[in-house]
Design an enzyme around this catalytic site. Structure first.
Site, PDB file in Angstrom:
ATOM      1  N   CYS A 234       0.881  -1.186   0.000  1.00 46.55           N
ATOM      2  CA  CYS A 234       0.000   0.000   0.000  1.00 46.55           C
ATOM      3  C   CYS A 234       0.905   1.218   0.000  1.00 46.55           C
ATOM      4  O   CYS A 234       0.921   2.015   0.945  1.00 46.55           O
ATOM      5  CB  CYS A 234      -0.876   0.006   1.251  1.00 46.55           C
ATOM      6  SG  CYS A 234      -1.969  -1.408   1.374  1.00 46.55           S
ATOM      7  N   ALA A 235       1.671   1.374  -1.056  1.00 50.32           N
ATOM      8  CA  ALA A 235       2.792   2.320  -1.021  1.00 50.32           C
ATOM      9  C   ALA A 235       2.368   3.784  -1.030  1.00 50.32           C
ATOM     10  O   ALA A 235       3.089   4.642  -0.535  1.00 50.32           O
ATOM     11  CB  ALA A 235       3.738   2.044  -2.178  1.00 50.32           C
ATOM     12  N   GLY A 238       4.670   6.801  -1.030  1.00 54.34           N
ATOM     13  CA  GLY A 238       5.958   6.134  -0.810  1.00 54.34           C
ATOM     14  C   GLY A 238       6.746   6.587   0.405  1.00 54.34           C
ATOM     15  O   GLY A 238       7.932   6.275   0.497  1.00 54.34           O
ATOM     16  N   GLY A 239       6.104   7.260   1.354  1.00 59.35           N
ATOM     17  CA  GLY A 239       6.823   7.724   2.549  1.00 59.35           C
ATOM     18  C   GLY A 239       7.553   6.583   3.255  1.00 59.35           C
ATOM     19  O   GLY A 239       8.734   6.704   3.595  1.00 59.35           O
ATOM     20  N   CYS A 351      -2.326   4.425  10.889  1.00 61.59           N
ATOM     21  CA  CYS A 351      -2.170   5.650  11.687  1.00 61.59           C
ATOM     22  C   CYS A 351      -3.506   5.889  12.389  1.00 61.59           C
ATOM     23  O   CYS A 351      -4.035   6.993  12.385  1.00 61.59           O
ATOM     24  CB  CYS A 351      -1.709   6.835  10.854  1.00 61.59           C
ATOM     25  SG  CYS A 351      -2.729   7.186   9.426  1.00 61.59           S
TER      26      CYS A 351
END
Ligand code: SAM
Length: 423
Positions: A234-235, A238-239, A351
């Site tokens: 689940c890029a 891309g963090g 998160c």
């Protein structure tokens, strides 16, 4: 713009948001485009006011209910009262000059007096309070924390530089930063400011990334051997991929997202950072089944751990959306498991601070795949990753970062180990 005119602008934006709810950052940007006379300081002050109001939306709503003041006006009045802790200076601003909000009426004055002494309601959606209470040890502290603005954390790109050099570069720009919590690569700015136009950002020396998000990446990539294979399923932008690739540069990183458009910045970001990340096609993805040493699922979630940054989302979130997300999380976890090789790791992160999206998702996954995955010894991984004081483990293999003590976003991570193949 005068301080009073800035308040009037915040009233207009919040009233519009109340009548037509949506993403507040877009609303603020639109307002800026329509009011070119507003300078950057004006826009920043207006945005700060709007965000402060949204962080206190439920508690400040009491002022509006008490006196039938329109929502935008009531919330800005409440915010100004909180700032000055006194009615007189606020009374002076309202009605001061042609661009100011209208002077306070007698009924508004009496509502304002009552507001100054009333106990605030919890700033959390009423329907979600039971979930919060059963999810975190001290809901009041979390709510209080989310009423505050979040600090700005940087990840120093260890592929290119080191924190002490970035601290000096920032100082040269008049910006103070110090070592942040958790990751050794994390710097925390004393005062948040925009850095995306700076040379250190443009040349890939830093990324803007919350300390807990950095720590999730460090845990996920901890101890990856050269040549080993990580799939970030689940890029998004891309963090996490970028942070993982920086700490295990000899490993191979593959990025995928169901919404390909979300990854459009990943290529340029990786290039800037000097990180090797391959954005895979659906054909290549198929070929990775059962072969990955690590799979990270940074799952779509409520974002309830980031509601200090995105307070508008707190009030737009619904019960139906939570049910939809829980279902989506189960599906993406089951899918991710098929990519993990025997003996490999499945890393699940959100998160969110809600148990339903975190520990419960892991328990239910374990029940659907009995005996196939087991929690890793997270304490050992944590220590090896150099993350300092260990956050409490909320269940075997699961950790919640501490948004109250460390002023981070409310992240959750679970690391599961796939049973090795037996003959
Ligand atoms: C929390 S965001 C990822 C953030 C990103 N990892 C980062 O660190 O910047 C979740 C992402 O999951 C993606 N997603 C949702 N369902 C998915 C699925 N079934 N398979 C792959 N990606 C999915 C969404 O498009 C979204 O970009």
């Amino acid at each position: 713009m005068t301080p009073a005119a800035r308040l009037a602008a915040a009233i207009e934006i919040l009233q519009d948001w109340h009548e037509h709810p949506g993403k507040i950052d877009r609303r603020l940007a639109e307002w800026g485009r329509r009011h070119r006379f507003a300078g950057s300081k004006d826009r920043a002050a207006i945005a700060d006011r709007v965000y402060d109001c949204l962080r206190h939306w439920r508690s400040d709503g009491a002022l509006c209910e008490a006196s039938s003041i329109a929502r935008g006006r009531a919330h800005v009045l409440a915010s100004a009262l909180r700032e000055h802790r006194n009615l007189a200076p606020v009374q002076e601003i309202f009605g001061q000059g042609v661009h100011a909000p209208a002077a306070l009426t007698a009924s508004e004055l009496s509502a304002a007096r009552a507001f100054l002494t009333a106990a605030p309601l919890p700033d959390w959606p009423a329907w979600l309070m039971p979930d919060l209470i059963s999810s975190v040890p001290d809901p009041e502290l979390l709510i209080a924390r989310q009423r505050q603005r979040s600090p700005l954390d940087l990840r120093v790109n260890r592929l290119k530089t080191e924190p002490s050099k970035i601290i000096k570069s920032l100082q040269a720009m008049g910006c103070e930063a110090a070592q942040g919590p958790l990751s050794p690569d994390c710097l925390r700015l004393e005062k948040p400011r925009s850095l995306t136009g700076t040379e250190i950002y443009q040349s890939g020396l830093i990324e803007i990334q919350d300390a807990a998000s950095q720590a999730v990446a460090l845990l996920a990539a901890q101890g990856m051997a050269p040549g080993s294979l990580m799939l970030d399923l689940c890029a998004g932008a891309g963090g996490k991929s970028l942070a993982m690739a920086a700490c295990a540069p000899q490993a191979r990183f593959y990025a995928w997202d169901i919404d390909r458009a979300r990854m459009q910045d990943l290529g340029p970001r990786a290039k800037r950072a000097g990180a090797r990340i391959e954005i895979v096609s659906s054909g290549k993805l198929e070929g990775l089944r059962g072969r990955c040493d690590r799979v990270l699922v940074d799952a779509p979630c409520s974002g309830s751990g980031t509601w200090s940054r995105d307070p508008d989302q707190k009030w737009l979130f619904t019960e139906a959306r939570l049910a939809e997300l829980v279902d989506m999380q189960a599906r993406v976890l089951d899918e991710a498991a098929t990519f993990v090789r025997p003996g490999g790791w499945l890393v699940y992160a959100t998160c969110s601070v809600l148990r339903a999206e975190n520990e419960a998702a892991i328990e239910q996954f374990a029940a659907r795949a009995p005996g196939q995955f087991a929690p890793v010894d997270l304490k050992q991984v944590w220590q090896a990753a150099g993350l300092g004081t260990i956050s409490p483990f909320s269940a075997p293999g699961c950790v919640r970062f501490d948004p109250v003590a460390q002023q981070t976003d409310g992240f959750f991570v679970a690391i599961l180990h796939r049973a090795p193949k037996t003959r």
